[in-house]
Write a protein that holds these residues in place. Sequence first.
Motif, PDB file in Angstrom:
ATOM      1  N   ALA A 141       0.835  -1.208   0.000  1.00 24.15           N
ATOM      2  CA  ALA A 141       0.000   0.000   0.000  1.00 24.15           C
ATOM      3  C   ALA A 141       0.869   1.256   0.000  1.00 24.15           C
ATOM      4  O   ALA A 141       0.605   2.214  -0.736  1.00 24.15           O
ATOM      5  CB  ALA A 141      -0.924  -0.022   1.215  1.00 24.15           C
ATOM      6  N   ILE A 142       1.925   1.245   0.800  1.00 22.85           N
ATOM      7  CA  ILE A 142       2.810   2.422   0.853  1.00 22.85           C
ATOM      8  C   ILE A 142       3.509   2.603  -0.500  1.00 22.85           C
ATOM      9  O   ILE A 142       3.566   3.710  -1.050  1.00 22.85           O
ATOM     10  CB  ILE A 142       3.843   2.284   1.988  1.00 22.85           C
ATOM     11  CG1 ILE A 142       3.150   2.300   3.344  1.00 22.85           C
ATOM     12  CG2 ILE A 142       4.879   3.406   1.922  1.00 22.85           C
ATOM     13  CD1 ILE A 142       4.063   1.979   4.529  1.00 22.85           C
ATOM     14  N   ALA A 143       4.041   1.487  -1.032  1.00 24.33           N
ATOM     15  CA  ALA A 143       4.781   1.575  -2.300  1.00 24.33           C
ATOM     16  C   ALA A 143       3.905   2.188  -3.391  1.00 24.33           C
ATOM     17  O   ALA A 143       4.372   2.993  -4.208  1.00 24.33           O
ATOM     18  CB  ALA A 143       5.261   0.188  -2.722  1.00 24.33           C
ATOM     19  N   GLY A 144       2.628   1.848  -3.364  1.00 21.96           N
ATOM     20  CA  GLY A 144       1.713   2.376  -4.382  1.00 21.96           C
ATOM     21  C   GLY A 144       1.474   3.868  -4.262  1.00 21.96           C
ATOM     22  O   GLY A 144       0.960   4.491  -5.192  1.00 21.96           O
ATOM     23  N   SER A 145       1.846   4.458  -3.140  1.00 20.91           N
ATOM     24  CA  SER A 145       1.552   5.883  -2.960  1.00 20.91           C
ATOM     25  C   SER A 145       2.804   6.758  -2.977  1.00 20.91           C
ATOM     26  O   SER A 145       2.702   7.981  -2.885  1.00 20.91           O
ATOM     27  CB  SER A 145       0.814   6.081  -1.629  1.00 20.91           C
ATOM     28  OG  SER A 145       1.687   5.782  -0.577  1.00 20.91           O
ATOM     29  N   LEU A 146       3.982   6.136  -3.091  1.00 22.14           N
ATOM     30  CA  LEU A 146       5.226   6.927  -3.034  1.00 22.14           C
ATOM     31  C   LEU A 146       5.674   7.375  -4.426  1.00 22.14           C
ATOM     32  O   LEU A 146       6.699   6.930  -4.931  1.00 22.14           O
ATOM     33  CB  LEU A 146       6.346   6.113  -2.376  1.00 22.14           C
ATOM     34  CG  LEU A 146       6.224   5.865  -0.874  1.00 22.14           C
ATOM     35  CD1 LEU A 146       7.427   5.087  -0.358  1.00 22.14           C
ATOM     36  CD2 LEU A 146       6.070   7.176  -0.114  1.00 22.14           C
ATOM     37  N   VAL A 241       0.972  10.013   4.748  1.00 17.74           N
ATOM     38  CA  VAL A 241       1.498  10.053   6.115  1.00 17.74           C
ATOM     39  C   VAL A 241       1.864   8.623   6.510  1.00 17.74           C
ATOM     40  O   VAL A 241       1.070   7.697   6.306  1.00 17.74           O
ATOM     41  CB  VAL A 241       0.463  10.619   7.114  1.00 17.74           C
ATOM     42  CG1 VAL A 241       1.032  10.629   8.532  1.00 17.74           C
ATOM     43  CG2 VAL A 241       0.021  12.015   6.699  1.00 17.74           C
ATOM     44  N   ILE A 242       3.069   8.458   7.038  1.00 18.40           N
ATOM     45  CA  ILE A 242       3.502   7.126   7.471  1.00 18.40           C
ATOM     46  C   ILE A 242       3.866   7.200   8.949  1.00 18.40           C
ATOM     47  O   ILE A 242       4.658   8.057   9.360  1.00 18.40           O
ATOM     48  CB  ILE A 242       4.694   6.627   6.631  1.00 18.40           C
ATOM     49  CG1 ILE A 242       4.240   6.510   5.168  1.00 18.40           C
ATOM     50  CG2 ILE A 242       5.187   5.270   7.145  1.00 18.40           C
ATOM     51  CD1 ILE A 242       5.351   6.339   4.178  1.00 18.40           C
ATOM     52  N   VAL A 243       3.240   6.336   9.725  1.00 18.17           N
ATOM     53  CA  VAL A 243       3.440   6.348  11.172  1.00 18.17           C
ATOM     54  C   VAL A 243       4.394   5.219  11.554  1.00 18.17           C
ATOM     55  O   VAL A 243       4.107   4.047  11.321  1.00 18.17           O
ATOM     56  CB  VAL A 243       2.089   6.171  11.910  1.00 18.17           C
ATOM     57  CG1 VAL A 243       2.298   6.175  13.419  1.00 18.17           C
ATOM     58  CG2 VAL A 243       1.112   7.261  11.489  1.00 18.17           C
ATOM     59  N   GLY A 244       5.534   5.588  12.116  1.00 19.17           N
ATOM     60  CA  GLY A 244       6.525   4.586  12.547  1.00 19.17           C
ATOM     61  C   GLY A 244       6.888   4.834  13.989  1.00 19.17           C
ATOM     62  O   GLY A 244       7.987   5.300  14.293  1.00 19.17           O
ATOM     63  N   ILE A 245       5.955   4.557  14.884  1.00 17.61           N
ATOM     64  CA  ILE A 245       6.171   4.898  16.306  1.00 17.61           C
ATOM     65  C   ILE A 245       6.293   3.643  17.165  1.00 17.61           C
ATOM     66  O   ILE A 245       5.945   3.644  18.333  1.00 17.61           O
ATOM     67  CB  ILE A 245       5.060   5.837  16.827  1.00 17.61           C
ATOM     68  CG1 ILE A 245       3.667   5.222  16.583  1.00 17.61           C
ATOM     69  CG2 ILE A 245       5.155   7.202  16.164  1.00 17.61           C
ATOM     70  CD1 ILE A 245       2.536   6.032  17.237  1.00 17.61           C
ATOM     71  N   GLY A 246       6.784   2.590  16.567  1.00 17.33           N
ATOM     72  CA  GLY A 246       7.082   1.402  17.363  1.00 17.33           C
ATOM     73  C   GLY A 246       6.049   0.313  17.221  1.00 17.33           C
ATOM     74  O   GLY A 246       5.112   0.412  16.425  1.00 17.33           O
TER      75      GLY A 246
END
Length: 421
Positions: A141-146, A241-246
Amino acid sequence: MDTPETLLVIGAGHAGVELAFSARQQGWAGPIVLLGEEPHLPYHRPPLSKAFLCGTSDVDSLALRQATAFDASNIHLQLGVRVRAIDRAAHEVLLDDGASQSYAKLALCTGGRARLLAVPGMEGAAPPNLFSLRTQADALAIAGSLSEGARVVIIGAGYVGLEVAASARKLGAQVTVLETQPRVLARVTGAALSAFYESVHREAGVDVRTNASVAAIERDATGAANAVLCGNGERLPADVVIVGIGMLADTELAVAAGLRVEGGIVVDEHSVTSDPDIVAAGDCTVHDSALYGRRVRLESVPNALEQARAAAGWLCGKPRPNHAVPWFWSDQYDLKLQMAGLADGHDTCVVRGAIADRSFCAFYLREGRLIAVDAVNRPADFMLAKRAVAARVEVDPGMLSELAIPLAETLSTNALTKGNS
Ligand SMILES: Cc1cc2nc3c(=O)[nH]c(=O)nc-3n(C[C@H](O)[C@H](O)[C@H](O)COP(=O)(O)OP(=O)(O)OC[C@H]3O[C@@H](n4cnc5c(N)ncnc54)[C@H](O)[C@@H]3O)c2cc1C
Protein backbone atom coordinates in the motif's frame (compact mmCIF):
# COMPACT_ATOMS: atom_id res chain seq x y z
CA MET A 1 -3.28 -34.18 12.80
CA ASP A 2 -4.88 -34.37 16.22
CA THR A 3 -2.48 -36.91 17.69
CA PRO A 4 -1.22 -36.26 21.20
CA GLU A 5 2.31 -35.42 20.09
CA THR A 6 1.44 -32.55 17.75
CA LEU A 7 3.66 -29.49 17.94
CA LEU A 8 1.43 -26.54 17.15
CA VAL A 9 3.07 -23.24 16.22
CA ILE A 10 1.01 -20.04 16.17
CA GLY A 11 2.40 -17.31 13.93
CA ALA A 12 4.25 -17.94 10.67
CA GLY A 13 6.87 -15.19 10.84
CA HIS A 14 10.63 -15.53 11.31
CA ALA A 15 10.27 -17.14 14.75
CA GLY A 16 7.45 -19.54 13.90
CA VAL A 17 8.99 -20.81 10.68
CA GLU A 18 12.42 -21.28 12.25
CA LEU A 19 10.93 -23.05 15.23
CA ALA A 20 8.99 -25.48 13.04
CA PHE A 21 11.98 -26.35 10.83
CA SER A 22 14.41 -26.48 13.73
CA ALA A 23 12.14 -28.82 15.69
CA ARG A 24 11.91 -31.13 12.72
CA GLN A 25 15.69 -31.05 12.26
CA GLN A 26 16.30 -31.71 15.93
CA GLY A 27 14.08 -34.77 15.90
CA TRP A 28 10.45 -33.84 16.62
CA ALA A 29 8.78 -36.99 15.31
CA GLY A 30 5.09 -36.05 15.52
CA PRO A 31 3.05 -33.74 13.35
CA ILE A 32 4.10 -30.10 13.19
CA VAL A 33 1.32 -27.64 12.40
CA LEU A 34 2.17 -24.01 11.62
CA LEU A 35 -0.75 -21.56 11.68
CA GLY A 36 -0.42 -18.06 10.26
CA GLU A 37 -2.94 -15.30 10.02
CA GLU A 38 -1.43 -13.61 6.99
CA PRO A 39 -2.40 -15.11 3.63
CA HIS A 40 1.08 -15.04 2.05
CA LEU A 41 3.81 -17.62 2.16
CA PRO A 42 5.91 -16.61 5.24
CA TYR A 43 8.24 -13.81 4.28
CA HIS A 44 11.25 -11.70 5.31
CA ARG A 45 10.03 -8.53 7.01
CA PRO A 46 13.22 -6.39 6.92
CA PRO A 47 13.12 -5.69 3.14
CA LEU A 48 9.65 -4.17 3.52
CA SER A 49 11.15 -0.79 4.43
CA LYS A 50 14.20 -1.20 2.18
CA ALA A 51 14.60 -2.98 -1.19
CA PHE A 52 10.96 -4.03 -1.45
CA LEU A 53 9.69 -0.50 -0.84
CA CYS A 54 12.13 0.88 -3.42
CA GLY A 55 10.95 -1.69 -5.96
CA THR A 56 14.34 -3.39 -6.24
CA SER A 57 13.02 -6.69 -4.86
CA ASP A 58 9.69 -8.39 -5.49
CA VAL A 59 7.20 -10.47 -3.55
CA ASP A 60 8.76 -13.78 -4.63
CA SER A 61 12.15 -12.80 -3.27
CA LEU A 62 10.62 -12.14 0.16
CA ALA A 63 9.71 -15.78 0.85
CA LEU A 64 11.42 -17.27 3.91
CA ARG A 65 11.09 -20.78 2.41
CA GLN A 66 9.46 -22.11 -0.71
CA ALA A 67 6.16 -23.98 -0.33
CA THR A 68 7.92 -27.21 -1.30
CA ALA A 69 10.28 -26.88 1.69
CA PHE A 70 7.35 -27.09 4.11
CA ASP A 71 6.13 -30.24 2.35
CA ALA A 72 9.61 -31.74 2.30
CA SER A 73 9.93 -31.32 6.08
CA ASN A 74 6.38 -32.50 6.62
CA ILE A 75 5.35 -29.21 8.21
CA HIS A 76 1.65 -28.60 7.79
CA LEU A 77 1.38 -24.89 6.96
CA GLN A 78 -2.07 -23.34 7.26
CA LEU A 79 -2.30 -19.71 6.15
CA GLY A 80 -5.08 -17.17 6.55
CA VAL A 81 -5.99 -18.77 9.89
CA ARG A 82 -6.25 -16.79 13.10
CA VAL A 83 -6.12 -18.46 16.48
CA ARG A 84 -8.75 -16.94 18.73
CA ALA A 85 -8.10 -18.65 22.07
CA ILE A 86 -5.99 -21.23 23.88
CA ASP A 87 -7.57 -23.81 26.17
CA ARG A 88 -4.57 -24.90 28.25
CA ALA A 89 -6.52 -27.48 30.25
CA ALA A 90 -7.79 -29.20 27.09
CA HIS A 91 -4.49 -28.68 25.26
CA GLU A 92 -6.21 -27.18 22.25
CA VAL A 93 -6.64 -23.88 20.45
CA LEU A 94 -9.77 -22.41 18.97
CA LEU A 95 -9.58 -20.96 15.46
CA ASP A 96 -11.51 -18.02 14.04
CA ASP A 97 -13.58 -20.29 11.81
CA GLY A 98 -14.83 -22.20 14.85
CA ALA A 99 -12.55 -25.21 14.32
CA SER A 100 -10.16 -26.39 17.02
CA GLN A 101 -6.69 -27.94 16.95
CA SER A 102 -5.15 -29.97 19.74
CA TYR A 103 -1.50 -29.92 20.76
CA ALA A 104 1.00 -31.69 22.92
CA LYS A 105 3.31 -28.66 22.88
CA LEU A 106 2.38 -25.17 21.76
CA ALA A 107 4.63 -22.40 20.46
CA LEU A 108 3.53 -18.76 20.52
CA CYS A 109 5.30 -16.78 17.79
CA THR A 110 2.72 -14.05 17.34
CA GLY A 111 5.15 -11.16 16.85
CA GLY A 112 3.68 -7.72 17.12
CA ARG A 113 1.71 -5.02 15.41
CA ALA A 114 2.38 -1.38 14.69
CA ARG A 115 1.58 1.04 17.48
CA LEU A 116 -1.24 3.34 16.44
CA LEU A 117 -1.14 7.12 16.50
CA ALA A 118 -3.64 8.45 19.03
CA VAL A 119 -4.26 12.11 18.21
CA PRO A 120 -7.32 14.06 17.05
CA GLY A 121 -8.15 13.15 13.46
CA MET A 122 -7.41 9.48 14.04
CA GLU A 123 -10.87 8.56 15.34
CA GLY A 124 -12.71 5.87 13.41
CA ALA A 125 -11.25 4.32 10.26
CA ALA A 126 -7.71 5.44 9.47
CA PRO A 127 -7.32 7.85 6.55
CA PRO A 128 -6.70 5.85 3.34
CA ASN A 129 -3.38 7.65 2.76
CA LEU A 130 -2.06 7.15 6.30
CA PHE A 131 -0.08 3.96 6.82
CA SER A 132 1.99 2.07 9.30
CA LEU A 133 4.47 -0.58 8.17
CA ARG A 134 4.46 -4.06 9.60
CA THR A 135 3.17 -6.39 6.91
CA GLN A 136 3.64 -7.10 3.24
CA ALA A 137 0.17 -5.66 2.66
CA ASP A 138 1.24 -2.42 4.40
CA ALA A 139 4.38 -2.22 2.24
CA LEU A 140 2.44 -2.75 -0.97
CA ALA A 141 0.00 0.00 0.00
CA ILE A 142 2.81 2.42 0.85
CA ALA A 143 4.78 1.58 -2.30
CA GLY A 144 1.71 2.38 -4.38
CA SER A 145 1.55 5.88 -2.96
CA LEU A 146 5.23 6.93 -3.03
CA SER A 147 5.31 8.70 -6.35
CA GLU A 148 7.88 11.26 -7.50
CA GLY A 149 7.22 14.59 -5.81
CA ALA A 150 4.65 13.20 -3.34
CA ARG A 151 4.71 15.05 -0.04
CA VAL A 152 5.42 12.37 2.55
CA VAL A 153 5.35 13.04 6.28
CA ILE A 154 6.87 10.30 8.41
CA ILE A 155 6.01 10.31 12.10
CA GLY A 156 8.77 8.68 14.15
CA ALA A 157 12.52 8.51 13.53
CA GLY A 158 13.29 4.98 14.63
CA TYR A 159 14.81 2.48 12.23
CA VAL A 160 11.61 1.83 10.33
CA GLY A 161 10.82 5.54 9.94
CA LEU A 162 14.33 6.39 8.76
CA GLU A 163 14.53 3.43 6.37
CA VAL A 164 11.22 4.46 4.84
CA ALA A 165 12.53 8.03 4.56
CA ALA A 166 15.60 6.77 2.65
CA SER A 167 13.46 4.62 0.36
CA ALA A 168 10.99 7.45 -0.27
CA ARG A 169 13.83 9.81 -1.18
CA LYS A 170 15.21 7.24 -3.63
CA LEU A 171 11.78 7.28 -5.27
CA GLY A 172 11.86 11.08 -5.53
CA ALA A 173 9.33 11.92 -2.83
CA GLN A 174 9.55 15.07 -0.70
CA VAL A 175 10.10 13.76 2.80
CA THR A 176 9.66 15.27 6.26
CA VAL A 177 10.42 13.24 9.38
CA LEU A 178 8.95 14.26 12.73
CA GLU A 179 10.48 12.96 15.94
CA THR A 180 9.31 13.90 19.44
CA GLN A 181 12.69 13.08 21.02
CA PRO A 182 15.62 15.53 20.79
CA ARG A 183 17.43 13.16 18.40
CA VAL A 184 16.67 10.40 15.91
CA LEU A 185 17.15 6.74 16.96
CA ALA A 186 17.13 7.95 20.57
CA ARG A 187 15.73 4.68 21.92
CA VAL A 188 18.36 2.46 20.34
CA THR A 189 21.69 4.20 20.00
CA GLY A 190 24.08 6.87 21.26
CA ALA A 191 24.21 10.56 20.44
CA ALA A 192 27.07 10.31 17.89
CA LEU A 193 25.17 7.83 15.72
CA SER A 194 22.00 9.91 15.97
CA ALA A 195 23.82 13.04 14.85
CA PHE A 196 25.42 11.13 11.98
CA TYR A 197 22.10 9.75 10.71
CA GLU A 198 20.42 13.13 11.03
CA SER A 199 23.11 14.69 8.86
CA VAL A 200 22.96 11.84 6.32
CA HIS A 201 19.22 12.27 5.91
CA ARG A 202 19.46 16.05 5.68
CA GLU A 203 22.14 15.74 2.98
CA ALA A 204 19.79 13.43 1.10
CA GLY A 205 17.11 16.12 1.20
CA VAL A 206 14.99 14.89 4.10
CA ASP A 207 13.53 17.58 6.34
CA VAL A 208 14.35 16.05 9.75
CA ARG A 209 12.62 17.74 12.68
CA THR A 210 13.39 16.65 16.22
CA ASN A 211 11.55 17.80 19.37
CA ALA A 212 8.54 17.83 17.05
CA SER A 213 5.25 16.52 18.37
CA VAL A 214 2.12 15.75 16.37
CA ALA A 215 -1.01 17.52 17.61
CA ALA A 216 -3.53 16.24 15.07
CA ILE A 217 -4.11 14.78 11.63
CA GLU A 218 -6.15 17.09 9.42
CA ARG A 219 -8.56 15.28 7.11
CA ASP A 220 -10.41 16.46 4.03
CA ALA A 221 -14.08 15.84 3.20
CA THR A 222 -13.28 12.37 1.82
CA GLY A 223 -11.57 11.34 5.05
CA ALA A 224 -8.05 11.43 3.58
CA ALA A 225 -5.25 13.03 5.59
CA ASN A 226 -4.24 16.30 3.99
CA ALA A 227 -1.93 17.70 6.65
CA VAL A 228 -0.12 16.92 9.86
CA LEU A 229 -0.61 19.55 12.54
CA CYS A 230 2.42 19.90 14.79
CA GLY A 231 2.54 20.73 18.48
CA ASN A 232 4.21 24.07 17.70
CA GLY A 233 1.22 25.12 15.55
CA GLU A 234 2.86 24.39 12.22
CA ARG A 235 0.78 22.74 9.47
CA LEU A 236 2.59 20.30 7.17
CA PRO A 237 0.58 19.52 4.01
CA ALA A 238 0.84 15.83 3.15
CA ASP A 239 -0.12 13.48 0.33
CA VAL A 240 1.01 10.49 2.37
CA VAL A 241 1.50 10.05 6.12
CA ILE A 242 3.50 7.13 7.47
CA VAL A 243 3.44 6.35 11.17
CA GLY A 244 6.52 4.59 12.55
CA ILE A 245 6.17 4.90 16.31
CA GLY A 246 7.08 1.40 17.36
CA MET A 247 5.50 -1.94 17.87
CA LEU A 248 3.24 -3.60 20.41
CA ALA A 249 3.89 -7.23 21.23
CA ASP A 250 0.95 -9.46 20.29
CA THR A 251 0.23 -11.00 23.68
CA GLU A 252 -3.58 -11.16 23.83
CA LEU A 253 -3.75 -14.94 23.45
CA ALA A 254 -1.15 -15.43 26.17
CA VAL A 255 -2.85 -12.96 28.53
CA ALA A 256 -6.25 -14.59 28.05
CA ALA A 257 -4.68 -18.01 28.64
CA GLY A 258 -3.23 -16.82 31.96
CA LEU A 259 0.43 -17.02 30.96
CA ARG A 260 2.92 -14.67 32.59
CA VAL A 261 3.01 -11.53 30.44
CA GLU A 262 4.95 -8.40 31.40
CA GLY A 263 5.14 -6.21 28.31
CA GLY A 264 5.72 -9.44 26.37
CA ILE A 265 5.33 -13.13 27.06
CA VAL A 266 7.92 -13.94 29.73
CA VAL A 267 10.26 -16.74 28.63
CA ASP A 268 13.43 -18.28 30.04
CA GLU A 269 16.68 -19.07 28.21
CA HIS A 270 15.02 -22.13 26.64
CA SER A 271 12.10 -19.97 25.44
CA VAL A 272 9.74 -21.73 27.86
CA THR A 273 6.80 -19.69 29.19
CA SER A 274 5.19 -19.99 32.62
CA ASP A 275 3.44 -23.13 31.23
CA PRO A 276 5.99 -25.90 30.57
CA ASP A 277 3.93 -27.11 27.60
CA ILE A 278 4.11 -23.71 25.92
CA VAL A 279 7.17 -22.03 24.44
CA ALA A 280 7.30 -18.58 22.84
CA ALA A 281 9.82 -16.86 20.58
CA GLY A 282 10.44 -13.58 18.80
CA ASP A 283 8.98 -10.10 19.09
CA CYS A 284 6.11 -11.25 21.34
CA THR A 285 8.47 -12.20 24.20
CA VAL A 286 10.53 -10.65 26.98
CA HIS A 287 13.37 -12.40 28.78
CA ASP A 288 15.93 -11.80 31.50
CA SER A 289 19.25 -11.19 29.80
CA ALA A 290 22.16 -12.79 31.65
CA LEU A 291 24.53 -10.51 29.73
CA TYR A 292 22.79 -7.29 30.73
CA GLY A 293 21.31 -8.40 34.06
CA ARG A 294 17.87 -7.10 33.26
CA ARG A 295 14.63 -7.79 31.46
CA VAL A 296 14.77 -7.09 27.71
CA ARG A 297 12.38 -7.17 24.79
CA LEU A 298 14.15 -7.46 21.45
CA GLU A 299 12.65 -6.73 18.06
CA SER A 300 15.03 -8.33 15.61
CA VAL A 301 15.32 -11.24 13.23
CA PRO A 302 18.43 -12.69 14.95
CA ASN A 303 16.62 -12.78 18.29
CA ALA A 304 13.56 -14.44 16.73
CA LEU A 305 15.82 -17.12 15.20
CA GLU A 306 17.88 -17.74 18.35
CA GLN A 307 14.83 -18.01 20.58
CA ALA A 308 13.13 -20.31 18.07
CA ARG A 309 16.17 -22.63 17.95
CA ALA A 310 16.40 -22.69 21.75
CA ALA A 311 12.70 -23.56 21.96
CA ALA A 312 13.08 -26.35 19.40
CA GLY A 313 16.08 -27.78 21.23
CA TRP A 314 14.22 -27.81 24.52
CA LEU A 315 11.12 -29.40 22.95
CA CYS A 316 13.26 -32.13 21.36
CA GLY A 317 15.14 -32.94 24.54
CA LYS A 318 18.33 -31.25 23.32
CA PRO A 319 18.43 -28.11 25.44
CA ARG A 320 20.68 -25.37 24.21
CA PRO A 321 20.07 -22.19 26.21
CA ASN A 322 19.97 -18.92 24.34
CA HIS A 323 22.56 -16.43 25.60
CA ALA A 324 23.16 -14.78 22.23
CA VAL A 325 24.28 -11.18 22.07
CA PRO A 326 21.42 -9.08 20.69
CA TRP A 327 22.20 -7.78 17.23
CA PHE A 328 20.45 -5.96 14.44
CA TRP A 329 21.11 -4.25 11.15
CA SER A 330 19.69 -1.33 9.20
CA ASP A 331 20.20 -0.30 5.57
CA GLN A 332 19.78 3.35 4.66
CA TYR A 333 21.13 4.84 1.41
CA ASP A 334 24.67 3.43 0.92
CA LEU A 335 25.05 2.72 4.63
CA LYS A 336 25.04 -0.72 6.21
CA LEU A 337 24.65 -0.27 9.94
CA GLN A 338 25.21 -3.31 12.16
CA MET A 339 24.68 -3.15 15.88
CA ALA A 340 25.53 -5.63 18.62
CA GLY A 341 24.68 -5.35 22.28
CA LEU A 342 22.55 -2.77 24.04
CA ALA A 343 24.10 0.67 24.30
CA ASP A 344 21.81 2.19 26.93
CA GLY A 345 23.58 2.69 30.23
CA HIS A 346 27.00 3.25 28.64
CA ASP A 347 29.32 5.75 30.31
CA THR A 348 31.83 6.08 27.47
CA CYS A 349 31.51 6.15 23.69
CA VAL A 350 34.62 5.75 21.54
CA VAL A 351 34.48 6.40 17.81
CA ARG A 352 36.99 4.52 15.67
CA GLY A 353 37.43 5.87 12.16
CA ALA A 354 36.21 9.10 10.63
CA ILE A 355 32.48 9.70 10.72
CA ALA A 356 32.87 11.93 7.65
CA ASP A 357 34.14 8.91 5.66
CA ARG A 358 30.87 7.08 6.34
CA SER A 359 32.84 4.08 7.59
CA PHE A 360 33.38 3.91 11.35
CA CYS A 361 32.48 2.13 14.57
CA ALA A 362 31.02 3.56 17.77
CA PHE A 363 31.98 1.45 20.78
CA TYR A 364 29.95 1.74 24.00
CA LEU A 365 31.64 1.00 27.32
CA ARG A 366 30.40 0.74 30.86
CA GLU A 367 32.95 0.71 33.67
CA GLY A 368 35.65 -0.06 31.13
CA ARG A 369 33.92 -3.04 29.53
CA LEU A 370 32.51 -3.21 26.04
CA ILE A 371 28.70 -3.47 26.13
CA ALA A 372 27.71 -2.55 22.57
CA VAL A 373 28.95 -1.50 19.16
CA ASP A 374 27.48 0.27 16.14
CA ALA A 375 29.42 -0.39 12.92
CA VAL A 376 28.74 1.69 9.82
CA ASN A 377 30.05 0.08 6.62
CA ARG A 378 32.55 -1.94 8.70
CA PRO A 379 31.40 -5.58 8.51
CA ALA A 380 34.76 -7.10 9.48
CA ASP A 381 35.10 -4.86 12.55
CA PHE A 382 31.52 -5.69 13.44
CA MET A 383 32.22 -9.41 13.57
CA LEU A 384 35.21 -8.92 15.87
CA ALA A 385 33.37 -6.47 18.08
CA LYS A 386 30.28 -8.66 18.37
CA ARG A 387 32.38 -11.42 19.91
CA ALA A 388 34.06 -8.92 22.21
CA VAL A 389 30.66 -7.62 23.37
CA ALA A 390 29.64 -11.21 24.18
CA ALA A 391 32.82 -11.60 26.23
CA ARG A 392 32.37 -8.17 27.85
CA VAL A 393 36.05 -7.50 27.30
CA GLU A 394 37.79 -4.77 29.20
CA VAL A 395 38.96 -2.18 26.71
CA ASP A 396 41.40 0.68 26.77
CA PRO A 397 39.48 3.52 25.08
CA GLY A 398 42.73 5.03 23.79
CA MET A 399 43.68 1.81 21.99
CA LEU A 400 40.20 1.45 20.54
CA SER A 401 40.30 4.77 18.78
CA GLU A 402 43.88 4.28 17.52
CA LEU A 403 43.56 3.13 13.91
CA ALA A 404 47.23 2.15 13.76
CA ILE A 405 46.50 -0.67 16.22
CA PRO A 406 44.51 -3.45 14.54
CA LEU A 407 41.13 -3.91 16.17
CA ALA A 408 41.69 -7.64 16.56
CA GLU A 409 44.80 -6.89 18.59
CA THR A 410 43.05 -4.40 20.84
CA LEU A 411 40.11 -6.64 21.52
CA SER A 412 42.02 -9.90 21.89
CA THR A 413 44.70 -8.35 24.09
CA ASN A 414 42.04 -7.03 26.34
CA ALA A 415 40.07 -10.28 26.21
CA LEU A 416 43.21 -12.05 27.48
CA THR A 417 43.65 -9.45 30.17
CA LYS A 418 40.09 -10.04 31.23
CA GLY A 419 40.55 -13.80 31.15
CA ASN A 420 43.53 -13.49 33.52
CA SER A 421 41.89 -11.03 35.86
C1 LIG B 1 9.57 -2.69 8.20
C2 LIG B 1 10.41 -3.51 9.12
C3 LIG B 1 11.78 -3.56 8.95
C4 LIG B 1 12.57 -4.35 9.79
N1 LIG B 1 13.91 -4.38 9.59
C5 LIG B 1 14.67 -5.20 10.37
C6 LIG B 1 16.06 -5.31 10.14
O1 LIG B 1 16.63 -4.66 9.25
N2 LIG B 1 16.78 -6.18 10.90
C7 LIG B 1 16.18 -6.93 11.89
O2 LIG B 1 16.85 -7.72 12.58
N3 LIG B 1 14.86 -6.81 12.15
C8 LIG B 1 14.10 -5.97 11.41
N4 LIG B 1 12.76 -5.85 11.66
C9 LIG B 1 12.19 -6.58 12.80
C10 LIG B 1 11.93 -8.02 12.41
O3 LIG B 1 11.25 -8.08 11.19
C11 LIG B 1 11.14 -8.69 13.52
O4 LIG B 1 11.92 -8.65 14.69
C12 LIG B 1 10.80 -10.13 13.17
O5 LIG B 1 9.99 -10.16 12.02
C13 LIG B 1 10.10 -10.80 14.33
O6 LIG B 1 9.66 -12.06 13.91
P1 LIG B 1 8.47 -12.77 14.70
O7 LIG B 1 8.30 -14.09 14.03
O8 LIG B 1 8.71 -12.70 16.14
O9 LIG B 1 7.18 -11.87 14.46
P2 LIG B 1 6.43 -11.45 13.14
O10 LIG B 1 7.36 -11.32 12.00
O11 LIG B 1 5.60 -10.27 13.51
O12 LIG B 1 5.46 -12.68 12.83
C14 LIG B 1 4.35 -12.99 13.65
C15 LIG B 1 3.27 -13.61 12.79
O13 LIG B 1 2.27 -14.14 13.64
C16 LIG B 1 1.01 -13.91 13.08
N5 LIG B 1 0.00 -13.98 14.13
C17 LIG B 1 -0.14 -13.15 15.20
N6 LIG B 1 -1.18 -13.52 15.96
C18 LIG B 1 -1.72 -14.61 15.37
C19 LIG B 1 -2.82 -15.46 15.68
N7 LIG B 1 -3.58 -15.23 16.77
N8 LIG B 1 -3.12 -16.48 14.86
C20 LIG B 1 -2.35 -16.73 13.76
N9 LIG B 1 -1.28 -15.96 13.42
C21 LIG B 1 -0.98 -14.92 14.21
C22 LIG B 1 1.15 -12.53 12.47
O14 LIG B 1 0.16 -12.32 11.48
C23 LIG B 1 2.57 -12.60 11.89
O15 LIG B 1 2.56 -13.04 10.57
C24 LIG B 1 11.95 -5.07 10.84
C25 LIG B 1 10.57 -5.01 11.03
C26 LIG B 1 9.79 -4.25 10.18
C27 LIG B 1 8.31 -4.20 10.38
